[in-house]
Design a protein around this motif. Structure first.
Motif, mmCIF file in Angstrom:
data_model
loop_
_atom_site.group_PDB
_atom_site.id
_atom_site.type_symbol
_atom_site.label_atom_id
_atom_site.label_comp_id
_atom_site.label_asym_id
_atom_site.label_seq_id
_atom_site.Cartn_x
_atom_site.Cartn_y
_atom_site.Cartn_z
ATOM 1 N N GLN A 11 38.178 41.428 46.676
ATOM 2 C CA GLN A 11 38.537 40.534 47.820
ATOM 3 C C GLN A 11 37.304 39.778 48.561
ATOM 4 O OE1 GLN A 11 41.342 39.157 48.208
ATOM 5 N NE2 GLN A 11 42.888 40.567 47.913
ATOM 6 N N VAL A 12 36.373 40.825 48.680
ATOM 7 C CA VAL A 12 35.195 40.255 49.332
ATOM 8 C C VAL A 12 34.443 39.133 48.491
ATOM 9 C CG1 VAL A 12 32.719 40.831 50.089
ATOM 10 C CG2 VAL A 12 34.880 42.679 50.549
ATOM 11 N N ALA A 13 34.287 39.423 47.245
ATOM 12 C CA ALA A 13 33.640 38.507 46.278
ATOM 13 C C ALA A 13 34.365 37.161 46.258
ATOM 14 C CB ALA A 13 33.454 38.956 44.828
ATOM 15 N N LEU A 14 35.863 37.236 46.412
ATOM 16 C CA LEU A 14 36.705 36.025 46.133
ATOM 17 C C LEU A 14 36.470 35.251 47.506
ATOM 18 C CD1 LEU A 14 39.954 37.543 44.943
ATOM 19 C CD2 LEU A 14 38.240 36.014 43.733
ATOM 20 N N GLU A 15 36.446 36.079 48.798
ATOM 21 C CA GLU A 15 36.105 35.168 49.933
ATOM 22 C C GLU A 15 34.558 34.218 49.784
ATOM 23 O OE1 GLU A 15 35.982 38.176 52.840
ATOM 24 O OE2 GLU A 15 37.941 38.833 52.607
ATOM 25 N N LEU A 16 33.720 34.926 49.063
ATOM 26 C CA LEU A 16 32.682 34.298 48.867
ATOM 27 C C LEU A 16 32.351 33.345 47.722
ATOM 28 C CD1 LEU A 16 30.262 37.216 49.622
ATOM 29 C CD2 LEU A 16 30.901 35.324 51.065
ATOM 30 N N ARG A 17 33.559 33.322 46.819
ATOM 31 C CA ARG A 17 33.541 32.477 45.810
ATOM 32 C C ARG A 17 32.492 33.077 44.527
ATOM 33 N NH1 ARG A 17 36.173 30.136 49.753
ATOM 34 N NH2 ARG A 17 37.929 28.441 49.272
ATOM 35 N N LYS A 18 32.352 34.203 44.570
ATOM 36 C CA LYS A 18 31.271 34.701 43.464
ATOM 37 C C LYS A 18 32.334 35.175 42.717
ATOM 38 C CE LYS A 18 27.655 35.334 46.872
ATOM 39 N NZ LYS A 18 26.726 36.243 47.131
ATOM 40 N N PRO A 19 31.638 34.941 41.100
ATOM 41 C CA PRO A 19 32.489 35.617 40.107
ATOM 42 C C PRO A 19 32.317 37.130 39.831
ATOM 43 C CG PRO A 19 31.253 33.483 39.648
ATOM 44 C CD PRO A 19 30.889 34.124 40.841
ATOM 45 N N VAL A 20 33.539 37.510 39.279
ATOM 46 C CA VAL A 20 33.436 39.176 39.178
ATOM 47 C C VAL A 20 33.828 39.682 37.721
ATOM 48 C CG1 VAL A 20 34.699 41.217 40.105
ATOM 49 C CG2 VAL A 20 34.022 39.424 41.636
ATOM 50 N N LEU A 21 33.014 40.430 37.291
ATOM 51 C CA LEU A 21 33.494 41.454 36.343
ATOM 52 C C LEU A 21 33.757 42.770 36.858
ATOM 53 C CD1 LEU A 21 33.817 41.979 33.275
ATOM 54 C CD2 LEU A 21 31.569 42.518 33.034
ATOM 55 N N CYS A 22 35.032 43.217 36.763
ATOM 56 C CA CYS A 22 35.733 44.179 37.561
ATOM 57 C C CYS A 22 35.942 45.276 36.517
ATOM 58 C CB CYS A 22 36.779 43.911 38.538
ATOM 59 S SG CYS A 22 37.225 45.534 39.255
ATOM 60 N N GLU A 23 35.450 46.562 36.506
ATOM 61 C CA GLU A 23 35.873 47.607 35.559
ATOM 62 C C GLU A 23 37.393 47.891 35.909
ATOM 63 O OE1 GLU A 23 35.171 49.643 32.897
ATOM 64 O OE2 GLU A 23 33.626 48.066 32.490
ATOM 65 N N LYS A 24 38.021 48.172 34.729
ATOM 66 C CA LYS A 24 39.541 48.553 35.055
ATOM 67 C C LYS A 24 39.768 50.033 35.757
ATOM 68 C CE LYS A 24 39.986 52.418 32.225
ATOM 69 N NZ LYS A 24 40.459 53.800 32.907
ATOM 70 N N PRO A 25 40.595 50.197 36.758
ATOM 71 C CA PRO A 25 41.552 49.200 37.085
ATOM 72 C C PRO A 25 41.198 47.941 37.976
ATOM 73 C CG PRO A 25 42.012 50.963 38.503
ATOM 74 C CD PRO A 25 40.658 51.213 37.673
ATOM 75 N N LEU A 26 41.731 46.974 37.840
ATOM 76 C CA LEU A 26 41.593 45.865 39.037
ATOM 77 C C LEU A 26 42.044 46.540 40.325
ATOM 78 C CD1 LEU A 26 40.908 43.049 39.953
ATOM 79 C CD2 LEU A 26 43.462 42.473 39.418
ATOM 80 N N ALA A 27 43.032 47.444 40.247
ATOM 81 C CA ALA A 27 43.418 48.021 41.823
ATOM 82 C C ALA A 27 44.185 49.362 41.418
ATOM 83 C CB ALA A 27 44.303 47.203 42.555
#
Length: 345
Positions: free
Chosen positions: A88-104
């Motif tokens: 969510q922090v990265a989305l607020e800054l519009r920065k692309p993310v590669l997130c290891e599973k799980p997303l949540a």
């Protein structure tokens, strides 16, 4: 005058096994990427990884690392419970993310990330279901798409580890190990999982890490099985077979050698997932970096919606094991933002 080639400056959040592996791949194997920051709650651990691999900076505050002006994109490989908040922090800054599973760790948190992306009108999150990039899974999907085995009917999946950590339960096998299988099923068959049943063998006396067998139904009518055995003892072993109306496709293990000795012949197994999926991780990370430069999400990568779906299936599977009942998988309606992400590679 030649235009300078763009370099994506990346912060890796988490300096454990997966974080260190991502950092090494980015540093050594991904053209167009710079390992800018290694961040871990233990700054000493971050510093050790940075020294070994060659990161420019280290940090212990994940939020601050994501907000740095010299960071363009973020790999989230921190403990599972931190993924949603950092995304969510990265989305607020519009920065692309590669997130290891799980997303949540919960469907509710995963859905909030989907909703945040929909509000932005952009896909910025790629989830690390790296099997979509594994050559054997790619061949299986391509073989089905080309009609080599006719119509898909059934799929069998096996996920085995050497030994389960202490206090690793059957529920954790479903929520922690099986999501890779759930995503692979959805990706290969290009359909949703609609129901799940879960079973533990009654003859197993293990106190932790009991094997689990899952039986899944899909919206297209396939019958799918998943075995998760975190105490297989002999090695890390992932198998899969897709049965069609005219034939079958089986995943081939990427073993590089065969040992002939003492009147026997055998193939060694790796101790964990890193050798088995090494090339998949490299291909995944390279595709992610390329997508940042082009601004176009990787068509066959797992997106936030896929991460949400895997979490819902995992939660439903845990309920099925706890209640000994077949449980329906209830998904929200898929937003149009993700409607073009189901095409094959």
């Amino acid at each position: 005058m030649l235009k300078e080639k763009l370099t994506v400056r990346i912060a890796v959040i988490g300096a454990g096994i997966m974080g260190a592996d991502h950092a090494e791949i980015i540093s050594k194997d991904i053209p167009g990427a710079t390992l800018q920051v290694i961040c871990d709650l233990s700054e000493d651990r971050a510093r050790e990884v940075a020294k070994r691999i060659g990161a420019e900076h280290v940090a212990s505050d994940a939020g601050a690392a994501i907000r740095r002006g010299d960071v363009d994109a973020v790999v989230i490989a921190s403990p599972d419970e931190t993924h949603a908040g950092l995304a969510q922090v990265a989305l607020e800054l519009r920065k692309p993310v590669l997130c290891e599973k799980p997303l949540a760790v919960s469907a509710r948190e995963a859905l909030s990330i989907v909703e945040a992306e929909v509000h932005l009108g952009r896909q910025l999150i790629q989830v690390g279901f790296m099997r979509r990039f594994d050559p054997s899974y790619a061949d299986m999907k391509a073989g089905l798409a080309s009609g080599q085995i006719g119509q898909a009917i059934m799929m069998h999946n096996f996920h085995r580890n050497v030994a389960a950590p202490a206090n690793f339960s059957g529920l954790m096998a479903i929520t922690n190990s099986a999501p890779h299988e759930f995503d692979a099923i959805r990706y290969i068959l290009d359909t949703e999982i609609t129901a799940i049943s879960a079973f533990e063998p009654q003859t197993c006396s293990l106190e932790t890490g009991k094997p689990v067998v899952l039986v899944l139904d899909t919206a297209a009518g396939h019958l799918v099985t998943v075995e998760v055995n975190n105490n297989a003892s002999y090695g890390y072993d992932v198998r899969g077979e897709l049965i069609g109306s005219d034939g079958a496709i089986m995943l081939a293990s990427p073993a590089t050698t065969r040992i002939d000795k003492r009147l026997s012949s055998g193939t060694p197994y790796p101790p964990d997932w890193r050798f088995r999926f090494r090339e998949a991780y490299r291909l995944q990370n390279q595709a992610w970096v390329n997508s940042i430069n082009t601004g176009i999400p990787v068509t066959h990568a797992a997106n936030a919606w896929d991460g949400y779906c895997a979490t819902v299936v995992a939660e439903t599977g845990a309920m099925a094991l706890s209640t000994s009942e077949r449980c329906s998988v209830d998904l929200q309606e898929r937003p149009s933002l993700y409607s073009r992400q189901r095409a094959a590679a």
